[in-house]
Design an enzyme around this catalytic site. Structure first.
Site, short mmCIF file in Angstrom:
data_model
loop_
_atom_site.label_atom_id
_atom_site.label_comp_id
_atom_site.label_asym_id
_atom_site.label_seq_id
_atom_site.Cartn_x
_atom_site.Cartn_y
_atom_site.Cartn_z
N ASP A 43 0.87 -1.19 0.00
CA ASP A 43 0.00 0.00 0.00
C ASP A 43 0.90 1.23 0.00
O ASP A 43 1.78 1.38 0.87
CB ASP A 43 -0.90 -0.04 1.25
CG ASP A 43 -1.89 1.11 1.28
OD1 ASP A 43 -3.11 0.85 1.20
OD2 ASP A 43 -1.45 2.28 1.42
N ASN A 51 -1.30 12.88 -4.46
CA ASN A 51 -2.38 13.40 -5.32
C ASN A 51 -2.69 14.86 -5.02
O ASN A 51 -2.81 15.68 -5.92
CB ASN A 51 -3.67 12.59 -5.10
CG ASN A 51 -3.72 11.31 -5.93
OD1 ASN A 51 -3.18 11.25 -7.02
ND2 ASN A 51 -4.34 10.29 -5.38
N HIS A 56 -3.66 14.31 -9.63
CA HIS A 56 -4.04 12.92 -9.86
C HIS A 56 -3.17 12.24 -10.92
O HIS A 56 -2.84 11.06 -10.82
CB HIS A 56 -5.51 12.90 -10.29
CG HIS A 56 -6.17 11.57 -10.12
ND1 HIS A 56 -6.66 11.14 -8.91
CD2 HIS A 56 -6.41 10.58 -11.00
CE1 HIS A 56 -7.18 9.92 -9.07
NE2 HIS A 56 -7.05 9.57 -10.33
N ASP A 60 -1.12 8.84 -10.76
CA ASP A 60 -1.21 7.73 -11.73
C ASP A 60 0.16 7.31 -12.24
O ASP A 60 0.42 6.12 -12.45
CB ASP A 60 -2.09 8.13 -12.92
CG ASP A 60 -3.59 8.04 -12.59
OD1 ASP A 60 -3.91 7.71 -11.44
OD2 ASP A 60 -4.41 8.31 -13.48
N GLU A 86 -4.64 2.11 -4.65
CA GLU A 86 -3.19 2.18 -4.49
C GLU A 86 -2.72 0.98 -3.69
O GLU A 86 -1.76 1.04 -2.94
CB GLU A 86 -2.79 3.50 -3.82
CG GLU A 86 -3.77 4.02 -2.81
CD GLU A 86 -3.47 3.59 -1.39
OE1 GLU A 86 -4.28 2.82 -0.84
OE2 GLU A 86 -2.45 4.02 -0.83
P1 GH3 Z 1 -1.47 5.60 4.10
O1 GH3 Z 1 -0.01 5.86 4.17
O2 GH3 Z 1 -2.07 5.43 5.44
O3 GH3 Z 1 -1.80 4.47 3.18
O4 GH3 Z 1 -2.12 6.93 3.51
P2 GH3 Z 1 -2.80 7.15 2.10
O5 GH3 Z 1 -2.91 8.61 1.88
O6 GH3 Z 1 -2.08 6.38 1.05
O7 GH3 Z 1 -4.18 6.42 2.31
P3 GH3 Z 1 -5.63 6.75 1.87
O8 GH3 Z 1 -6.34 5.44 1.81
O9 GH3 Z 1 -6.19 7.81 2.76
O10 GH3 Z 1 -5.52 7.34 0.43
C1 GH3 Z 1 -5.48 6.58 -0.72
C2 GH3 Z 1 -5.56 7.54 -1.86
O11 GH3 Z 1 -5.36 6.86 -3.11
C3 GH3 Z 1 -6.88 8.23 -1.97
C4 GH3 Z 1 -7.26 8.13 -3.43
O12 GH3 Z 1 -7.59 9.37 -3.95
C5 GH3 Z 1 -6.00 7.63 -4.09
N1 GH3 Z 1 -6.25 6.78 -5.26
C6 GH3 Z 1 -6.94 5.65 -5.33
N2 GH3 Z 1 -6.96 5.17 -6.58
C7 GH3 Z 1 -6.25 6.03 -7.35
C8 GH3 Z 1 -5.90 6.09 -8.76
O13 GH3 Z 1 -6.26 5.21 -9.56
N3 GH3 Z 1 -5.14 7.14 -9.17
C9 GH3 Z 1 -4.73 8.11 -8.30
N4 GH3 Z 1 -3.97 9.09 -8.79
N5 GH3 Z 1 -5.04 8.09 -7.00
C10 GH3 Z 1 -5.79 7.07 -6.52
MG MG Z 2 -4.92 2.08 0.90
MG MG Z 3 -1.92 4.26 1.12
#
Ligand code: GH3
Ligand code: MG
Ligand code: MG
Length: 184
Positions: A43, A51, A56, A60, A86
């Site tokens: 993760d 982001n 974004h 990606d 992610e």
């Molecule tokens: P942690 O270290 O605790 O994992 O913090 P985090 O910020 O990674 O965790 P959180 O689950 O809060 O955030 C995940 C983010 O991933 C939020 C979402 O906008 C982003 N995300 C999810 N799918 C995609 C994608 O396909 N592309 C992009 N650019 N961002 C994505």
């Molecule tokens: Mg996550």
């Molecule tokens: Mg994360």
């Protein structure tokens, strides 16, 4: 079509469905032939911040490059895939805990060292890893493995991120033999 249904469109990695099918097959082999099976969840750390800070598209790009690192480190007998936004998995058959630790930590270090040039700035990223394994005569299902890996991942996050943690003891009746770093 067959291939597309099993592929994550952003990264080209196996998707959740493909991982499920592959894991099911490998787990029944592991059960029958007594080899171990490992599942690591990766993760990305503070990915929301990436982001939010760079956009974004930068996010990606990081996802795609991380997928490339995973592919470059996956032998033909293993599989890696993207199971969520992610979140990625690496599934490894055979090997003991020390082997898995070396393989996953190599991925962690490569991501840590990677620089992502994006619109004139350099973006950096790290990931945390939770790992669960099985060895024995009664295989768990993917859901149970994911649950254990997720618990270890939570610990890796809590203990500072950019690190890997194992869920111990392993699932299965021979799991206790894998408590240490070396196979007994
Ligand atoms: P942690 O270290 O605790 O994992 O913090 P985090 O910020 O990674 O965790 P959180 O689950 O809060 O955030 C995940 C983010 O991933 C939020 C979402 O906008 C982003 N995300 C999810 N799918 C995609 C994608 O396909 N592309 C992009 N650019 N961002 C994505
Ligand atoms: Mg996550
Ligand atoms: Mg994360």
């Amino acid at each position: 079509m067959e291939q597309l249904a099993r592929t994550d469109s952003l990264t080209g990695l196996a998707n959740r469905r493909a991982i499920e099918e592959w894991t099911k097959r490998e787990l029944s082999g592991a059960e029958r032939h007594g080899f171990s099976f490992w599942l690591a969840i990766a993760d990305l750390d503070h990915f929301k911040t990436i982001n939010d800070s760079y956009g974004h598209e930068a996010g990606d790009l990081v996802l795609k490059k991380f997928a490339g690192i995973l592919k470059g480190n996956t032998r033909s007998s293993n599989i890696c895939g993207r199971i969520g936004g992610e979140e990625f998995v690496i599934a490894l058959s055979h090997g003991d805990r020390a082997d898995v630790e070396i393989a996953v930590d190599r991925i962690r270090r490569q991501l840590e060292a990677e620089e992502f040039p994006f619109e004139g700035i350099v973006v950096k990223a790290t990931a945390s890893f939770g790992i669960a394994g099985f060895r024995g005569s009664k295989a768990p299902d993917l859901v149970e493995l994911l649950r254990n890996a997720d618990e270890a991942l939570y610990r890796a996050k809590r203990e500072g991120r950019n690190r890997l943690e194992f869920s111990l003891p392993l699932l299965g009746d021979d799991g206790a033999a894998e408590r240490g770093h070396t196979k007994s």
